[in-house]
Design a protein around this motif. Structure first.
Motif, PDB file in Angstrom:
ATOM      1  N   ARG A  32       1.599  10.426  -6.046  1.00  0.00           N
ATOM      2  CA  ARG A  32       0.944   9.758  -5.314  1.00  0.00           C
ATOM      3  C   ARG A  32       1.632   9.648  -4.068  1.00  0.00           C
ATOM      4  NH1 ARG A  32       0.553   4.746  -8.584  1.00  0.00           N
ATOM      5  NH2 ARG A  32       2.801   5.404  -8.763  1.00  0.00           N
ATOM      6  N   ILE A  33       2.985   9.608  -3.830  1.00  0.00           N
ATOM      7  CA  ILE A  33       3.785   9.726  -2.435  1.00  0.00           C
ATOM      8  C   ILE A  33       4.433  10.575  -2.394  1.00  0.00           C
ATOM      9  CG2 ILE A  33       3.645   6.973  -2.593  1.00  0.00           C
ATOM     10  CD1 ILE A  33       6.246   6.908  -4.023  1.00  0.00           C
ATOM     11  N   ILE A  34       3.961  11.837  -2.778  1.00  0.00           N
ATOM     12  CA  ILE A  34       4.949  13.097  -2.232  1.00  0.00           C
ATOM     13  C   ILE A  34       4.391  13.407  -0.779  1.00  0.00           C
ATOM     14  CG2 ILE A  34       4.878  15.590  -2.462  1.00  0.00           C
ATOM     15  CD1 ILE A  34       4.108  15.297  -5.327  1.00  0.00           C
ATOM     16  N   TYR A  35       5.700  13.201   0.087  1.00  0.00           N
ATOM     17  CA  TYR A  35       5.297  13.335   1.577  1.00  0.00           C
ATOM     18  C   TYR A  35       5.639  14.638   2.156  1.00  0.00           C
ATOM     19  CZ  TYR A  35      10.516  12.778   1.596  1.00  0.00           C
ATOM     20  OH  TYR A  35      11.645  13.040   1.519  1.00  0.00           O
ATOM     21  N   SER A  36       6.214  15.619   1.256  1.00  0.00           N
ATOM     22  CA  SER A  36       6.507  16.949   1.724  1.00  0.00           C
ATOM     23  C   SER A  36       6.671  17.927   0.527  1.00  0.00           C
ATOM     24  CB  SER A  36       7.926  16.788   2.405  1.00  0.00           C
ATOM     25  OG  SER A  36       8.465  18.396   2.621  1.00  0.00           O
ATOM     26  N   LYS A 347       0.868   7.365   2.090  1.00  0.00           N
ATOM     27  CA  LYS A 347       0.062   8.077   1.166  1.00  0.00           C
ATOM     28  C   LYS A 347      -0.433   7.258   0.173  1.00  0.00           C
ATOM     29  CE  LYS A 347       1.569  12.299   1.567  1.00  0.00           C
ATOM     30  NZ  LYS A 347       0.672  13.070   2.402  1.00  0.00           N
ATOM     31  N   GLU A 348      -0.168   5.901   0.324  1.00  0.00           N
ATOM     32  CA  GLU A 348      -0.832   5.130  -0.556  1.00  0.00           C
ATOM     33  C   GLU A 348      -2.234   4.501  -0.198  1.00  0.00           C
ATOM     34  OE1 GLU A 348       1.730   1.789  -1.732  1.00  0.00           O
ATOM     35  OE2 GLU A 348       3.403   2.934  -2.037  1.00  0.00           O
ATOM     36  N   TYR A 349      -2.494   5.025   1.149  1.00  0.00           N
ATOM     37  CA  TYR A 349      -4.044   4.784   1.788  1.00  0.00           C
ATOM     38  C   TYR A 349      -4.683   6.025   1.582  1.00  0.00           C
ATOM     39  CZ  TYR A 349      -2.190   0.424   2.942  1.00  0.00           C
ATOM     40  OH  TYR A 349      -1.521  -0.965   2.774  1.00  0.00           O
ATOM     41  N   ASN A 350      -6.128   6.050   1.340  1.00  0.00           N
ATOM     42  CA  ASN A 350      -6.857   7.044   1.241  1.00  0.00           C
ATOM     43  C   ASN A 350      -7.746   7.294   2.469  1.00  0.00           C
ATOM     44  OD1 ASN A 350      -7.996   5.440  -0.009  1.00  0.00           O
ATOM     45  ND2 ASN A 350      -8.315   6.389  -1.956  1.00  0.00           N
ATOM     46  N   LYS A 351      -7.308   7.030   3.601  1.00  0.00           N
ATOM     47  CA  LYS A 351      -7.985   7.260   4.799  1.00  0.00           C
ATOM     48  C   LYS A 351      -8.068   8.651   5.271  1.00  0.00           C
ATOM     49  CE  LYS A 351      -9.250   3.121   6.849  1.00  0.00           C
ATOM     50  NZ  LYS A 351     -10.453   2.535   7.498  1.00  0.00           N
ATOM     51  N   PRO A 352      -9.178   9.437   5.414  1.00  0.00           N
ATOM     52  CA  PRO A 352      -8.909  10.694   5.773  1.00  0.00           C
ATOM     53  C   PRO A 352      -8.273  11.127   7.197  1.00  0.00           C
ATOM     54  CG  PRO A 352     -11.392  10.150   5.808  1.00  0.00           C
ATOM     55  CD  PRO A 352     -10.606   9.012   5.373  1.00  0.00           C
ATOM     56  N   TYR A 492      -9.846  -6.722  -4.055  1.00  0.00           N
ATOM     57  CA  TYR A 492      -9.648  -5.281  -3.963  1.00  0.00           C
ATOM     58  C   TYR A 492      -8.196  -4.792  -3.469  1.00  0.00           C
ATOM     59  CZ  TYR A 492      -9.283  -0.563  -2.092  1.00  0.00           C
ATOM     60  OH  TYR A 492      -8.814   0.464  -1.736  1.00  0.00           O
ATOM     61  N   GLU A 493      -7.860  -5.677  -2.893  1.00  0.00           N
ATOM     62  CA  GLU A 493      -6.269  -5.458  -2.272  1.00  0.00           C
ATOM     63  C   GLU A 493      -5.386  -5.513  -3.522  1.00  0.00           C
ATOM     64  OE1 GLU A 493      -8.491  -7.168  -0.611  1.00  0.00           O
ATOM     65  OE2 GLU A 493      -8.717  -6.396   1.251  1.00  0.00           O
ATOM     66  N   ILE A 494      -5.567  -6.643  -3.996  1.00  0.00           N
ATOM     67  CA  ILE A 494      -4.573  -7.005  -5.147  1.00  0.00           C
ATOM     68  C   ILE A 494      -4.724  -5.828  -6.303  1.00  0.00           C
ATOM     69  CG2 ILE A 494      -3.930  -8.477  -6.910  1.00  0.00           C
ATOM     70  CD1 ILE A 494      -3.331  -9.789  -4.203  1.00  0.00           C
ATOM     71  N   SER A 495      -6.293  -5.370  -6.760  1.00  0.00           N
ATOM     72  CA  SER A 495      -6.054  -4.636  -7.726  1.00  0.00           C
ATOM     73  C   SER A 495      -5.819  -3.208  -7.122  1.00  0.00           C
ATOM     74  CB  SER A 495      -7.851  -4.492  -8.033  1.00  0.00           C
ATOM     75  OG  SER A 495      -8.307  -5.759  -8.420  1.00  0.00           O
ATOM     76  N   GLU A 496      -5.984  -2.681  -6.227  1.00  0.00           N
ATOM     77  CA  GLU A 496      -5.457  -1.414  -5.743  1.00  0.00           C
ATOM     78  C   GLU A 496      -4.088  -1.329  -6.082  1.00  0.00           C
ATOM     79  OE1 GLU A 496      -6.528   1.388  -3.096  1.00  0.00           O
ATOM     80  OE2 GLU A 496      -4.483   1.774  -3.704  1.00  0.00           O
ATOM     81  N   PHE A 497      -3.475  -2.478  -5.538  1.00  0.00           N
ATOM     82  CA  PHE A 497      -1.969  -2.405  -5.531  1.00  0.00           C
ATOM     83  C   PHE A 497      -1.547  -2.365  -7.201  1.00  0.00           C
ATOM     84  CE2 PHE A 497       2.066  -4.921  -5.994  1.00  0.00           C
ATOM     85  CZ  PHE A 497       2.853  -4.223  -5.203  1.00  0.00           C
ATOM     86  N   LEU A 498      -2.166  -3.054  -8.075  1.00  0.00           N
ATOM     87  CA  LEU A 498      -1.924  -3.095  -9.293  1.00  0.00           C
ATOM     88  C   LEU A 498      -2.091  -1.839 -10.046  1.00  0.00           C
ATOM     89  CD1 LEU A 498      -3.078  -6.753 -10.044  1.00  0.00           C
ATOM     90  CD2 LEU A 498      -0.796  -6.094 -10.008  1.00  0.00           C
ATOM     91  N   GLN A 499      -3.472  -1.358  -9.589  1.00  0.00           N
ATOM     92  CA  GLN A 499      -3.666  -0.014 -10.244  1.00  0.00           C
ATOM     93  C   GLN A 499      -2.467   1.040  -9.869  1.00  0.00           C
ATOM     94  OE1 GLN A 499      -7.642   1.723 -10.324  1.00  0.00           O
ATOM     95  NE2 GLN A 499      -7.040   2.962  -8.502  1.00  0.00           N
ATOM     96  N   HIS A 500      -1.934   1.070  -8.593  1.00  0.00           N
ATOM     97  CA  HIS A 500      -0.961   1.705  -8.080  1.00  0.00           C
ATOM     98  C   HIS A 500       0.282   1.827  -9.124  1.00  0.00           C
ATOM     99  CE1 HIS A 500       1.195   4.486  -5.198  1.00  0.00           C
ATOM    100  NE2 HIS A 500       2.074   3.733  -5.370  1.00  0.00           N
ATOM    101  N   HIS A 501       0.720   0.507  -9.552  1.00  0.00           N
ATOM    102  CA  HIS A 501       1.540   0.138 -10.250  1.00  0.00           C
ATOM    103  C   HIS A 501       1.239   0.254 -11.652  1.00  0.00           C
ATOM    104  CE1 HIS A 501       4.386  -0.193  -7.101  1.00  0.00           C
ATOM    105  NE2 HIS A 501       3.530  -0.916  -6.379  1.00  0.00           N
TER     106      HIS A 501
END
Ligand code: PLP
Length: 815
Positions: A32-36, A347-352, A492-501
């Motif tokens: 999820r956090i591949i930046y290059s 990368k953790e945010y999905n804004k286009p 949402y904010e907490i769930s999104e963070f927890l899902q990421h982890h």
């Protein structure tokens, strides 16, 4: 690092399928956090808890074409595979080779507390003296340490790495990979003592890191540490630091009285002003000085560097911006590493769409052309919509940036250009060296100015979750309860963070809460505790999983499943009544329940119950009875069903007090927010929430005058009163007015006086030195603590949190 695939395979005895000549410079472990993707291999790390192989597809989708894995997946074409026996052993072997063949001076930091802060301080002080590499965040484990070491490249002269252990015999393995020349031992506390039979065993284990060190710098205030080091390592150069005068580096003067702090180092004196004067900070400062002296930094420079440290706020903040933007503010320092970290964070945010504000990188001695070439390559890979460059240096290289690029001499010029006001629905990264003061942009881009905020520290949530996990068996799953808007913090904010982890399950109370999460993109399984009868279709439509607690609900829900045309077994969760008398199937219903279930096309995903008093030591006997009933009844059902649903009964205080009854899963709630009824456990948790505001106005009220509605407060002498823009409509109970409750101003409690108004209240600030309008006020979680505040309100912390009105802005902080 910089190896061909062939070289990597030779170093680690791995097998290659594909192109052996490809070059690997980075190893990414989180898809999820591949930046290059350039010269990047993805490693699928398998641990006993998790398999990284399920993320291979995502990494390939991102454009990665080299995969390191224990298994090959031939369905992916044109991929070079490095097939390894064990992914963790592979990382360790490669890191060991890489470290041993690098030519840098190395500092290895271990201890219980302060590792990360000391590492960051050292880095702040040293990165513009020597090209320096360090562990990212607190990467210090069996996996984190190798990943950190692999960042070393030929240009680095100094490496600062953290080494953390939590179980006996772990250090040997890490020391085998990494043997630092300079060993730094920080404070030894009881953070991980749980897995060790004694403090002595813990110390013995930690100091194994220094087996091959030339110099050991350690905290001599701890007499056992002092004895052990002197005995075991008498042949090495030893430097002790701390507050006591018996140390080689110590604080000489009276820290509570004198303005400056005076540190003695082998007879030399170094004096500097200090704002924070708690023992931990000062002890760390002596450690820092010891290391800087060993590296021969001049005293004058040491003092300059320490003075700069005080401004450090080590965090990346995400702020809701105006016009639908999200602003990521990282305006504290700028170097290549921290730029990479910030790009990962994006990368953790999905804004286009996204934009970048980037300044000159100041204070590095490398060739600026090379530096900005590397910067522009990294930036170009992110496909920013617009890039705003600030500073003369970076502006010279604006041609290298492929996005729409604008250049400015300074921050002021960018502000005046009005470009920023044209950005909509984007994520905007502010990344700059401190001297450019780009935090001013944050103020302009922020949604509304809010004086009153509920600040939620997501890192602390992760810490608290990991603490609870550390008590559990590795395979035990965890459900996070995010009901009631995640205890008021923002579902949402907490769930999104927890899902990421990678949390295994989320728990909500009502269907609406689950639907909101699904609509916003949460895919983690969600259990609905109170499925209302009109909502069953919605549950199915949004792939939510209901708690079934009675025959009535079972029949109605099953009807809805059939009507929906769902043709697989729908997952449900059976609630068993064991003593709470809230919801659940009772003993005498179990026979019939097992029969009914076997006739229906439903899958019992889990069986569970809830403890009524796990936080009350005096109700141990009752709790054990509940646990017994659950054990018996869930075993009965498992047998009748012919398969084994997950079983779970422990809530947060259950996890800490009845760990043996964890079964297959636990349900964490208040514990992840850093609250425990047990004072010892409370010390291990980090505070998550703070409710803050500022003083609107200060008035001098004389004897004979009065404050607030109904004239409830009448001072008998001239009194300084501050008005605060928070009232009962924000969720502060009116009953804590009239000197029942207090708020914190400059770490001193100021009693609430008079009646609390709808949107405001008044506090007595006569005892607070230098108080002024605009000063910050803590409603809770420092002084007073959330627990103390709940005490004023005559309730529990849960009710305080869930009562805070939605109009109080929530802001979320992440590293
Ligand atoms: C709220 C809740 C929890 C979490 O309780 P905490 O005391 O906050 O840990 C666990 N299980 C169920 C069924 C709950 O409703």
């Amino acid at each position: 690092m910089n190896y061909t695939v062939q070289q990597i395979a030779e170093i680690t005895n791995a097998e290659v399928i594909g192109d052996k000549n490809l070059v690997v410079k980075n190893i990414a472990y989180d898809s999820r956090i591949i930046y290059s993707i350039k010269n990047t291999a993805f490693i699928a790390i398998n641990t006993h808890k998790n398999s990284g192989e399920k993320f291979i597809e995502a990494a390939i989708d991102r454009g990665i074409n080299i995969i390191i894995s224990e298994h090959q997946y031939p369905q992916f074409e044109n991929i070079t595979w490095i097939i390894v026996k064990n992914s963790v052993d592979f990382l360790q072997q490669l890191a060991k080779y890489h470290f041993e063949n690098s030519h840098l001076r190395s500092i290895g930091i271990t201890g219980s507390n302060g590792k990360t802060i000391l590492k960051e301080w050292l880095y702040q002080c040293l990165w513009n003296e020597f090209p320096t590499v360090k562990s990212p965040k607190s990467f210090n484990s069996q996996i984190g340490l190798p990943l950190s070491l692999l960042q070393i490249n030929d240009s680095h002269q100094l490496g600062i790495f953290e080494v953390g252990i939590s179980h006996p015999n772990e250090m040997e393995k890490l020391e085998n990979i990494f043997h630092p020349q300079i060993g730094l031992l920080t404070h030894i506390g009881n953070a991980h003592a749980a897995n060790f039979s004694s403090e002595e065993e813990l110390i013995d284990e930690k100091i194994k890191l220094f087996k091959d060190s030339e110099i050991i710098i350690y905290n001599g205030d701890h007499s056992l540490v002092d004895q052990k080091i002197k005995k075991l390592y008498s042949d090495k150069k030893l430097i002790s630091y701390g507050l006591k005068e018996t140390n080689d580096v110590f604080i000489k003067n009276n820290i509570s009285k004198d303005e400056n702090i005076l540190v003695e180092y082998f007879g030399e004196e170094i004096s500097f002003p200090a704002h924070q004067r708690d023992e931990a900070t000062l002890t760390n400062a002596t450690a820092l000085i010891a290391v800087l002296k060993v590296l021969q930094v001049e005293n004058k420079k040491i003092i300059e560097k320490i003075n700069l440290l005080k401004a450090i706020e080590m965090r990346l903040e995400a702020i809701e911006g105006n016009k639908g933007n999200i602003v990521i503010n990282d305006s504290f320092n700028l170097d290549l590493d921290s730029l990479k970290t910030a790009l990962q964070f994006l990368k953790e945010y999905n804004k286009p769409k996204k934009s970048l504000v980037l300044t000159d990188i100041v204070g590095v001695n490398t060739n600026s052309k090379e530096l900005y070439e590397e910067v522009s390559e990294l930036v170009n890979e992110q496909y920013f919509d617009s890039v705003f460059l600030i500073g003369n240096e970076i502006s010279k290289f604006s041609e290298l940036f492929k996005s729409k690029t604008f250049t400015f001499i300074d921050t002021k010029e960018l502000i005046e250009s009005k470009h920023l006001s044209e950005i909509e629905n984007q994520i905007i990264l502010l990344k700059g060296a401190r001297k450019f003061e780009i935090e001013k942009l944050k103020d302009i881009l922020e949604l509304r100015k809010h004086d009153t905020v509920l600040e939620v520290n997501l890192n602390a949530i992760l810490h608290n979750i990991n603490y609870h996990k550390s008590l559990l068996k590795p395979g035990t799953k965890m459900m996070a309860m995010v009901k009631a808007n995640a205890y008021g913090l923002g579902s949402y904010e907490i769930s999104e963070f927890l899902q990421h982890h990678h949390i295994d399950y989320l728990g909500v109370a009502y269907v609406d809460e689950g639907v909101e999460l699904r609509k916003k993109g949460i895919t983690t399984p969600i259990i609905v505790m109170n499925p209302e009868q009109h909502s069953y279709q919605t549950i199915i439509e949004y792939n939510l999983e209901p708690e079934i607690y009675s025959f009535r609900v079972l029949e109605l829900f099953y009807e809805a499943v059939q009507k929906s045309g769902y043709d697989k077994k729908y997952p449900i969760h059976i609630k068993l009544e064991t003593g709470m008398h809230r919801l659940g199937f009772k003993d005498f219903e179990l026979d019939q329940l097992s029969e009914t279930l076997s006739e229906k096309n439903l899958k019992v995903q889990s069986m569970f119950s809830h403890l009524s008093s796990s936080d009350m030591p005096e109700e141990k006997e009752f709790t054990f009875k509940q646990l017994d009933i659950f054990e018996k009844n869930s075993s009965f059902l498992t047998e009748k069903l012919g398969y084994s649903p997950l079983r779970h009964i422990l809530n947060s205080s259950g996890i800490t007090s009845y760990t043996d009854h964890q079964h297959d899963m636990v349900r964490i709630g208040i514990g992840m927010l850093g609250e425990s009824p047990d004072t010892e456990i409370q010390k291990q948790l980090q505070s998550v929430v703070s409710f803050k505001t500022v003083i609107s106005q200060i008035s001098m009220v004389e004897n004979g005058e009065s404050v607030g509605y109904s004239r409830k407060f009448k001072p008998d002498h001239l009194t300084k009163i501050a008005t605060i823009p928070v009232g009962y409509a924000d969720g502060i109970p009116r009953l804590i007015g009239n000197q029942v409750g207090s708020l914190g101003v400059n770490k001193i409690l100021a009693p609430i006086v008079g009646n609390i108004c709808m949107d405001m209240m008044m506090i007595n600030v006569e005892n607070i030195p230098n108080v002024k309008e605009g000063d910050m006020v803590t409603v809770f979680n420092a002084k007073p603590s959330l627990k103390e505040f709940a005490g004023y309100c005559k309730t529990i912390t849960y009710e305080v949190l869930t009562s805070i009105s939605p109009r109080v802005k929530r802001i979320y902080i992440k590293d």
